[in-house]
Design a protein around this motif. Structure first.
Motif, short mmCIF file in Angstrom:
data_model
loop_
_atom_site.label_atom_id
_atom_site.label_comp_id
_atom_site.label_asym_id
_atom_site.label_seq_id
_atom_site.Cartn_x
_atom_site.Cartn_y
_atom_site.Cartn_z
N THR A 66 13.57 27.12 5.59
CA THR A 66 14.26 27.10 4.30
C THR A 66 13.77 28.26 3.44
N PHE A 67 14.54 28.57 2.38
CA PHE A 67 14.25 29.74 1.56
C PHE A 67 14.02 29.39 0.08
N ASN A 68 13.95 28.12 -0.26
CA ASN A 68 13.84 27.75 -1.68
C ASN A 68 12.64 26.85 -1.97
N ASP A 69 11.62 26.90 -1.13
CA ASP A 69 10.45 26.07 -1.35
C ASP A 69 9.65 26.57 -2.55
N LYS A 70 9.26 25.65 -3.41
CA LYS A 70 8.41 25.97 -4.55
C LYS A 70 7.23 25.02 -4.54
N SER A 71 6.05 25.57 -4.89
CA SER A 71 4.84 24.78 -4.76
C SER A 71 3.75 25.36 -5.65
N LEU A 72 2.77 24.52 -5.97
CA LEU A 72 1.58 24.98 -6.68
C LEU A 72 0.74 25.88 -5.79
N GLN A 73 0.81 25.67 -4.48
CA GLN A 73 0.09 26.49 -3.53
C GLN A 73 0.94 27.69 -3.15
N SER A 74 0.41 28.87 -3.33
CA SER A 74 1.19 30.08 -3.06
C SER A 74 1.63 30.16 -1.60
N SER A 75 0.81 29.65 -0.67
CA SER A 75 1.16 29.73 0.74
C SER A 75 2.35 28.86 1.10
N GLU A 76 2.68 27.88 0.25
CA GLU A 76 3.80 26.98 0.52
C GLU A 76 5.02 27.32 -0.31
N SER A 77 4.97 28.39 -1.06
CA SER A 77 6.10 28.82 -1.88
C SER A 77 6.79 29.99 -1.21
N ASP A 78 8.13 29.97 -1.16
CA ASP A 78 8.87 31.10 -0.62
C ASP A 78 8.85 32.26 -1.61
N ARG A 79 9.45 33.39 -1.25
CA ARG A 79 9.36 34.59 -2.07
C ARG A 79 10.74 35.15 -2.40
N ILE A 80 10.82 35.78 -3.58
CA ILE A 80 12.05 36.42 -4.02
C ILE A 80 11.70 37.75 -4.67
N ARG A 81 12.55 38.75 -4.46
CA ARG A 81 12.44 40.05 -5.14
C ARG A 81 13.76 40.38 -5.80
N ILE A 82 13.71 40.80 -7.03
CA ILE A 82 14.91 41.28 -7.72
C ILE A 82 14.55 42.57 -8.43
N GLY A 83 15.21 43.65 -8.08
CA GLY A 83 14.92 44.95 -8.68
C GLY A 83 15.56 46.07 -7.89
N LYS A 84 14.89 47.20 -7.84
CA LYS A 84 15.39 48.32 -7.05
C LYS A 84 15.17 48.06 -5.57
N LYS A 85 16.04 48.60 -4.74
CA LYS A 85 15.89 48.44 -3.31
C LYS A 85 14.58 49.07 -2.87
N GLY A 86 13.82 48.36 -2.09
CA GLY A 86 12.51 48.84 -1.65
C GLY A 86 11.38 48.42 -2.57
N SER A 87 11.73 47.74 -3.67
CA SER A 87 10.69 47.29 -4.60
C SER A 87 9.78 46.28 -3.92
N GLU A 88 8.49 46.32 -4.27
CA GLU A 88 7.53 45.36 -3.74
C GLU A 88 7.11 44.34 -4.79
N THR A 111 7.19 41.20 -5.70
CA THR A 111 7.53 39.93 -5.07
C THR A 111 7.05 38.77 -5.93
N ARG A 112 7.93 37.79 -6.16
CA ARG A 112 7.60 36.61 -6.97
C ARG A 112 7.71 35.35 -6.10
N PHE A 113 7.13 34.27 -6.61
CA PHE A 113 7.32 32.97 -5.97
C PHE A 113 8.70 32.44 -6.34
N THR A 114 9.36 31.80 -5.38
CA THR A 114 10.58 31.07 -5.73
C THR A 114 10.17 29.89 -6.60
N GLY A 115 10.91 29.67 -7.68
CA GLY A 115 10.55 28.60 -8.60
C GLY A 115 11.67 28.30 -9.57
N ASN A 116 11.35 27.59 -10.63
CA ASN A 116 12.35 27.22 -11.62
C ASN A 116 12.85 28.42 -12.42
#
Length: 393
Positions: A191-213, A215-220
């Motif tokens: 799955t791609f929408n996991d959110k958690s207090l533990q960073s290892s259990e939270s998925d990741r999202i990037r929004i910005g310029k292509k190639g940007s690093e 990276t944020r946690f998926t969350g509310n």
């Protein structure tokens, strides 16, 4: 009568237009990609477990080529059973385990699967992928991929490492501007929408310029160009929804004034703050410290950065609307030298930790100066003297 039919038809068309156009305005669709070396493109992590030679109960197996096989379960909420079985076989009795079977259709069996052949073998490793899996979704089949690395050192040390084999990426519109969006199944569970207090259990999202690093946690929430948005991410990663967040409750955190940057994450997402006078605000909720930084110049004008990261649950805190949450982090940090006797040899390692047990790094001009730490050793009569680099624990 004709006029009444015309009005009903017009209303019907209007409702149809609204019903079909509204989702297109809200849901911003992404494209699925799969590659062999995904971690080099998007980063990520792996999950691993020891394999077993015990055959799984009530699972139909394929015709194997050798006498011994290894088995492991991959856990995923995308199938009813919550798991998919994987089997490892080899072409010859004395060869490496170069054949992999996975329950790619989720029917609970392996007898209807074809063997995936390893694309590379090394002394202790065998590599597979990307291997396709098909989940049954509400709107039809969903493609997903995994990469595998089997480690076979000896009978007591055999593990299967499971990596992402795909990700979602595409162009979305945020406040009238085109942005590149990337979704990563960081915890490798399908799955791609996991959110958690533990960073290892939270998925990741990037929004910005292509190639940007960035990276944020998926969350509310997610901040884009300093604007806070509520997020909705499809479970299978196919689309994202962003809506400007309004009426969000915030609370303050208080940190030592020496800290120049602070980051914390949880189910609300990941937030990074540059601090002034040691105060910052976050949406109300529970967080775990992600990292802190202290920037400073020495007497010669040289820049130094101390960073604390890799927090355990000792870094958990809660932000409330009433009052102020104080966090005692930063300096001082503790540096220690550990000595272990291994046979007739002594092994030395350095340990640098913060007040909450976090890992401490120290850089100057972008270079990690901890790597230059050395230890001088000599005996009492001076006949032996040597300088050793000190590795991390």
């Amino acid at each position: 009568m004709v006029k009444r039919n015309y009005i009903l038809l017009a209303v019907g068309i209007s409702l149809l237009v609204l019903a079909t156009s509204a989702p297109a305005q809200d849901e911003q669709w992404l494209q699925y990609h799969s590659e062999r070396e995904v971690y080099q493109i998007i980063g990520g992590r792996s999950t691993s477990r020891e394999v077993t030679s015990d055959k799984p109960d009530n699972v139909k197996l394929p015709e194997f080529k050798t006498k011994q096989q290894f088995f492991i379960e991959w856990e995923t909420p995308m199938v009813k059973s919550g798991r998919l079985w994987i089997a490892l076989d080899r072409t010859s009795e004395q060869g490496q385990w170069d054949r992999l079977f996975i329950d790619s259709n989720g029917n609970g069996h392996l007898d209807d699967e074809e063997a995936v052949k390893a694309y590379r073998t090394e002394q202790y490793y065998t590599f597979f992928g990307p291997v396709k899996i098909v989940f049954e979704g509400e709107d039809g089949p969903i493609s997903y991929h995994l990469n595998f690395r089997f480690f076979d050192y000896n009978e007591q040390n055999r593990r299967l490492y499971i990596y992402q084999g795909g990700w979602y990426e595409g162009e979305i519109t945020v406040a009238g501007e085109k942005k590149n969006c990337v979704l990563v199944d960081y915890n490798v569970n399908g799955t791609f929408n996991d959110k958690s207090l533990q960073s290892s259990e939270s998925d990741r999202i990037r929004i910005g310029k292509k190639g940007s690093e960035d990276t944020r946690f998926t969350g509310n929430y997610i901040e884009v160009d300093d604007v806070l948005y509520r997020t909705e991410i499809a479970r299978d990663g196919a689309f994202v929804k962003l809506a400007k967040a309004e009426d969000v409750k915030f609370g303050n955190i208080k940190l030592p004034e020496t800290i120049t940057e602070f980051s914390a994450g949880g189910e609300n997402g990941l937030f990074t703050r540059e601090l002034k006078n040691g105060v910052a605000s976050l949406p109300v909720g529970k967080y775990r410290i992600d990292h802190w930084e202290i920037d400073r110049k020495d007497d010669n004008g040289k820049n130094w950065t101390m960073r604390g990261s890799s927090f355990s649950d000792r870094g958990d805190f809660e932000v409330t609307e009433a009052g102020e949450t104080a966090l005692e982090i930063g300096e001082p940090v503790t540096a220690g030298l550990q000595v272990n006797l291994n046979g007739t040899n002594y092994e030395f390692s350095k340990v640098i930790r913060g007040s909450l047990g976090e890992y401490i790094s120290l850089t100057s001009a972008g270079r990690d100066v901890r790597d230059s730490w050395k230890m001088s050793a000599k005996n009492t009569d001076g006949s032996f003297a040597k300088i050793y680099p000190i590795p991390d624990q």
